[in-house]
Design an enzyme around this catalytic site. Structure first.
Site, mmCIF file in Angstrom:
data_model
loop_
_atom_site.group_PDB
_atom_site.id
_atom_site.type_symbol
_atom_site.label_atom_id
_atom_site.label_comp_id
_atom_site.label_asym_id
_atom_site.label_seq_id
_atom_site.Cartn_x
_atom_site.Cartn_y
_atom_site.Cartn_z
ATOM 1 N N LYS A 1 45.603 40.417 46.438
ATOM 2 C CA LYS A 1 44.542 39.412 46.316
ATOM 3 C C LYS A 1 45.001 38.309 45.370
ATOM 4 O O LYS A 1 45.378 38.586 44.229
ATOM 5 C CB LYS A 1 43.258 40.041 45.746
ATOM 6 C CG LYS A 1 42.464 40.839 46.759
ATOM 7 C CD LYS A 1 41.104 41.186 46.161
ATOM 8 C CE LYS A 1 40.342 42.130 47.049
ATOM 9 N NZ LYS A 1 39.072 42.579 46.423
ATOM 10 N N GLU B 156 40.225 49.513 32.544
ATOM 11 C CA GLU B 156 40.533 49.649 33.982
ATOM 12 C C GLU B 156 41.291 50.970 34.229
ATOM 13 O O GLU B 156 41.136 51.590 35.269
ATOM 14 C CB GLU B 156 41.346 48.461 34.512
ATOM 15 C CG GLU B 156 40.597 47.127 34.550
ATOM 16 C CD GLU B 156 39.655 46.950 35.762
ATOM 17 O OE1 GLU B 156 39.515 47.876 36.586
ATOM 18 O OE2 GLU B 156 39.052 45.857 35.869
ATOM 19 N N GLU C 139 39.658 45.686 52.192
ATOM 20 C CA GLU C 139 38.389 46.118 51.605
ATOM 21 C C GLU C 139 37.297 46.314 52.646
ATOM 22 O O GLU C 139 36.192 45.807 52.534
ATOM 23 C CB GLU C 139 37.925 45.120 50.527
ATOM 24 C CG GLU C 139 36.871 45.711 49.614
ATOM 25 C CD GLU C 139 36.719 44.935 48.305
ATOM 26 O OE1 GLU C 139 37.713 44.420 47.783
ATOM 27 O OE2 GLU C 139 35.579 44.897 47.822
ATOM 28 N N ARG D 67 38.648 50.623 49.718
ATOM 29 C CA ARG D 67 39.044 49.773 48.591
ATOM 30 C C ARG D 67 37.867 49.471 47.674
ATOM 31 O O ARG D 67 38.060 49.129 46.510
ATOM 32 C CB ARG D 67 39.710 48.473 49.108
ATOM 33 C CG ARG D 67 40.367 47.660 47.997
ATOM 34 C CD ARG D 67 41.341 46.596 48.500
ATOM 35 N NE ARG D 67 41.834 45.801 47.379
ATOM 36 C CZ ARG D 67 42.850 44.951 47.422
ATOM 37 N NH1 ARG D 67 43.502 44.770 48.551
ATOM 38 N NH2 ARG D 67 43.214 44.271 46.352
ATOM 39 N N ASN E 206 35.966 48.954 42.882
ATOM 40 C CA ASN E 206 34.914 48.148 42.246
ATOM 41 C C ASN E 206 33.973 48.995 41.404
ATOM 42 O O ASN E 206 32.908 48.527 41.002
ATOM 43 C CB ASN E 206 34.106 47.393 43.301
ATOM 44 C CG ASN E 206 34.939 46.329 43.967
ATOM 45 O OD1 ASN E 206 35.906 45.841 43.380
ATOM 46 N ND2 ASN E 206 34.598 45.990 45.193
ATOM 47 N N HIS F 138 37.289 40.933 30.689
ATOM 48 C CA HIS F 138 36.892 41.576 31.941
ATOM 49 C C HIS F 138 36.680 43.092 31.776
ATOM 50 O O HIS F 138 35.641 43.630 32.155
ATOM 51 C CB HIS F 138 37.940 41.287 33.018
ATOM 52 C CG HIS F 138 37.690 42.003 34.306
ATOM 53 N ND1 HIS F 138 36.618 41.703 35.125
ATOM 54 C CD2 HIS F 138 38.345 43.038 34.901
ATOM 55 C CE1 HIS F 138 36.643 42.506 36.172
ATOM 56 N NE2 HIS F 138 37.677 43.316 36.055
HETATM 57 N N1 LIG Z 1 44.007 39.731 42.012
HETATM 58 C C1 LIG Z 1 43.347 40.817 41.668
HETATM 59 O O1 LIG Z 1 43.285 41.798 42.412
HETATM 60 C C2 LIG Z 1 42.668 40.845 40.336
HETATM 61 C C3 LIG Z 1 42.192 42.051 39.825
HETATM 62 C C4 LIG Z 1 41.629 42.060 38.549
HETATM 63 C C5 LIG Z 1 41.546 40.883 37.825
HETATM 64 N N2 LIG Z 1 42.013 39.712 38.368
HETATM 65 C C6 LIG Z 1 41.947 38.464 37.617
HETATM 66 O O2 LIG Z 1 42.760 38.580 36.470
HETATM 67 C C7 LIG Z 1 42.310 37.674 35.474
HETATM 68 C C8 LIG Z 1 42.315 38.343 34.129
HETATM 69 O O3 LIG Z 1 43.636 38.722 33.834
HETATM 70 P P1 LIG Z 1 44.082 39.124 32.340
HETATM 71 O O4 LIG Z 1 43.097 40.062 31.779
HETATM 72 O O5 LIG Z 1 45.489 39.519 32.442
HETATM 73 O O6 LIG Z 1 43.852 37.779 31.521
HETATM 74 P P2 LIG Z 1 44.767 36.511 31.209
HETATM 75 O O7 LIG Z 1 45.739 36.259 32.282
HETATM 76 O O8 LIG Z 1 43.815 35.435 30.846
HETATM 77 O O9 LIG Z 1 45.563 36.957 29.899
HETATM 78 C C9 LIG Z 1 44.849 37.258 28.735
HETATM 79 C C10 LIG Z 1 45.451 36.573 27.512
HETATM 80 O O10 LIG Z 1 46.635 37.262 27.121
HETATM 81 C C11 LIG Z 1 47.700 36.351 26.902
HETATM 82 N N3 LIG Z 1 48.923 37.093 27.205
HETATM 83 C C12 LIG Z 1 49.365 37.482 28.420
HETATM 84 N N4 LIG Z 1 50.452 38.253 28.290
HETATM 85 C C13 LIG Z 1 50.720 38.345 26.972
HETATM 86 C C14 LIG Z 1 51.696 39.036 26.214
HETATM 87 N N5 LIG Z 1 52.611 39.835 26.793
HETATM 88 N N6 LIG Z 1 51.668 38.912 24.872
HETATM 89 C C15 LIG Z 1 50.718 38.146 24.272
HETATM 90 N N7 LIG Z 1 49.745 37.500 24.925
HETATM 91 C C16 LIG Z 1 49.753 37.604 26.275
HETATM 92 C C17 LIG Z 1 47.387 35.190 27.805
HETATM 93 O O11 LIG Z 1 47.980 34.036 27.315
HETATM 94 C C18 LIG Z 1 45.861 35.140 27.730
HETATM 95 O O12 LIG Z 1 45.453 34.390 26.625
HETATM 96 C C19 LIG Z 1 40.936 37.213 35.933
HETATM 97 O O13 LIG Z 1 41.012 35.885 36.374
HETATM 98 C C20 LIG Z 1 40.596 38.126 37.080
HETATM 99 O O14 LIG Z 1 39.793 37.506 38.070
HETATM 100 C C21 LIG Z 1 42.571 39.693 39.602
HETATM 101 ZN ZN LIG Z 2 38.340 44.839 37.331
#
Ligand SMILES: NC(=O)c1ccc[n+]([C@@H]2O[C@H](COP(=O)([O-])OP(=O)(O)OC[C@H]3O[C@@H](n4cnc5c(N)ncnc54)[C@H](O)[C@@H]3O)[C@@H](O)[C@H]2O)c1
Ligand SMILES: [Zn+2]
Length: 362
Positions: free
Chosen positions: A142, A184, A236, A240, A244, A264
């Site tokens: 996704k 998660e 899904e 899948r 959720n 999240h």
């Molecule tokens: N595609 C999918 O199936 C799916 C599933 C779940 C979530 N998502 C999406 O994922 C996003 C959230 O992802 P996230 O939680 O990774 O957040 P994010 O990508 O915003 O990262 C969180 C923070 O961590 C920092 N960061 C990243 N890696 C780092 C590292 N190694 N060291 C220090 N800082 C670091 C980033 O700069 C950011 O400020 C949402 O947009 C959500 O919709 C997608």
């Molecule tokens: Zn999630």
């Protein structure tokens, strides 16, 4: 080079591989070569991630300049996608080029959407750098971005050719981000693996210390569960949906607070508590199982306050999320730690009662 743990995601259309191992990102180029990824590789990352890990990754990719997208959920939009297109076009990228997304879920989803659409789709490699991205967002295909009027409204399915999971990259991740990903992992335990759930309970300390002995098995088990579910139901249509679990209430909490208050995973932790409560009330889940989940979530750390959030707004957000059909709500509930079922007859009154007990404003 260390021998990675390999997990394959096989969907009807194609298969993609997840490689997991400490230090894997040090020889990223070798890993890409070994998987037949073409030599024209474009890194998409963020300034924060690149500041911490750029040197190591640049070396692995023979000096290529990264395309950096600003950090944060509010930049997961079409402007950022356009920035990627611009850079690709200027560099004469072609159908044989590959996007290598190095970052959290925001970078992965945005760069992934660019890969899905540029020249009707070019190869994508994920190098996830948050725990959430390593166990969740980089797996399953996704990709997409937000619209000003709603989250994830624009997207596609685009399976990555390869996902390179290096737990060492998590060393720099802030504790709160790390914890967000752990929720998660808890979810995977609840929906599919008592063993994983018990291991989390036992290993909280080493996990927070990012000790590989604890971290690697938790990541591997989570990836296996997600890969398995996605392989059986990419689009899904049924199974899948179990992924959720906790997300019905969780997404609503995120939406009513404009994605600012909760990470999240934190919202999902609260959503899982709500789902477990509902399951107990319905007689589907033993109270001691709910308690075990609540205790684990408490042990992981504090969650943002919800006492000021009006129940009516949460219910309205769930309705908008299209999870309500004819006044009845669709819900994934656990019947034990490690097993779930789906119910589609939850009434709004039942939901309100659950939200009262969760501690929202009546
Ligand atoms: N595609 C999918 O199936 C799916 C599933 C779940 C979530 N998502 C999406 O994922 C996003 C959230 O992802 P996230 O939680 O990774 O957040 P994010 O990508 O915003 O990262 C969180 C923070 O961590 C920092 N960061 C990243 N890696 C780092 C590292 N190694 N060291 C220090 N800082 C670091 C980033 O700069 C950011 O400020 C949402 O947009 C959500 O919709 C997608
Ligand atoms: Zn999630």
């Amino acid at each position: 080079m260390i021998d990675p743990i390999r997990i394959d995601v096989t969907t009807g259309t194609r298969s993609s591989r997840i490689c997991i191992g400490e230090g894997l990102s040090r020889d990223l180029a070798g890993l890409l070569d070994a998987h037949g990824i073409g030599p024209r590789r474009f890194i998409v990352s963020s300034p924060v991630v690149w500041r911490y890990h750029g040197e190591r990754l640049r070396a692995a990719l023979e000096g290529a300049d990264p395309i950096l997208l600003p950090d944060g959920e509010r930049f997961k939009n079409l402007q950022s996608v356009a920035k990627v297109y611009d850079a690709l076009i200027r560099a004469n990228a072609d159908r044989g080029s590959t996007i290598v997304a190095v970052g959290g879920g925001v970078v992965g989803d945005t760069a992934g959407f660019a890969a899905a659409t540029f020249l009707r789709g070019i190869a994508l490699v994920h190098v996830p750098t948050t725990l959430l991205a390593q166990v969740d967002s980089s797996i399953g295909g996704k990709v997409g971005v937000n619209h000003a009027l709603g989250k994830n409204l624009i997207g596609a399915f685009h399976q990555p050719a390869l996902v390179v999971v290096d737990p060492l990259l998590l060393a720099t991740l802030p504790r709160r981000e790390f914890r967000s990903g752990l929720y998660e992992v808890v979810k995977y335990g609840v929906i599919s693996s008592r063993t994983l759930f018990d291991r989390l309970n036992r290993d909280i300390k080493p996990l927070f210390a990012r000790d590989a002995q604890a971290l690697v098995p938790a990541i591997v088990e989570s990836c296996r569960i997600k890969a398995d579910v996605v392989s059986k139901d990419e689009r899904e249509s049924g199974l899948r949906r179990i992924l959720n679990y906790g997300h019905t209430v969780g997404h609503a909490l995120e939406a009513v607070t404009n994605y600012r208050r909760f990470r999240h995973g934190e919202a999902i932790a609260l959503g899982m508590l709500a789902a477990a409560d509902l399951a107990v009330v319905r007689g589907a889940l033993a109270e001691r199982e709910r308690l075990a989940l609540a205790q684990l979530i408490t042990k992981l750390g504090p969650l943002p306050s919800i006492a000021d959030l009006p129940i009516a707004e949460i219910v309205e957000a769930i309705r908008r999320d299209k999870k309500v059909v004819n006044g009845r709500l669709h819900f994934v509930i656990a019947i034990a730690i490690g097993a779930t079922m789906t119910v589609d007859d939850v009434t709004e009154d039942e939901l309100r009662a659950v939200l009262v007990r969760l501690g929202l404003k009546g």
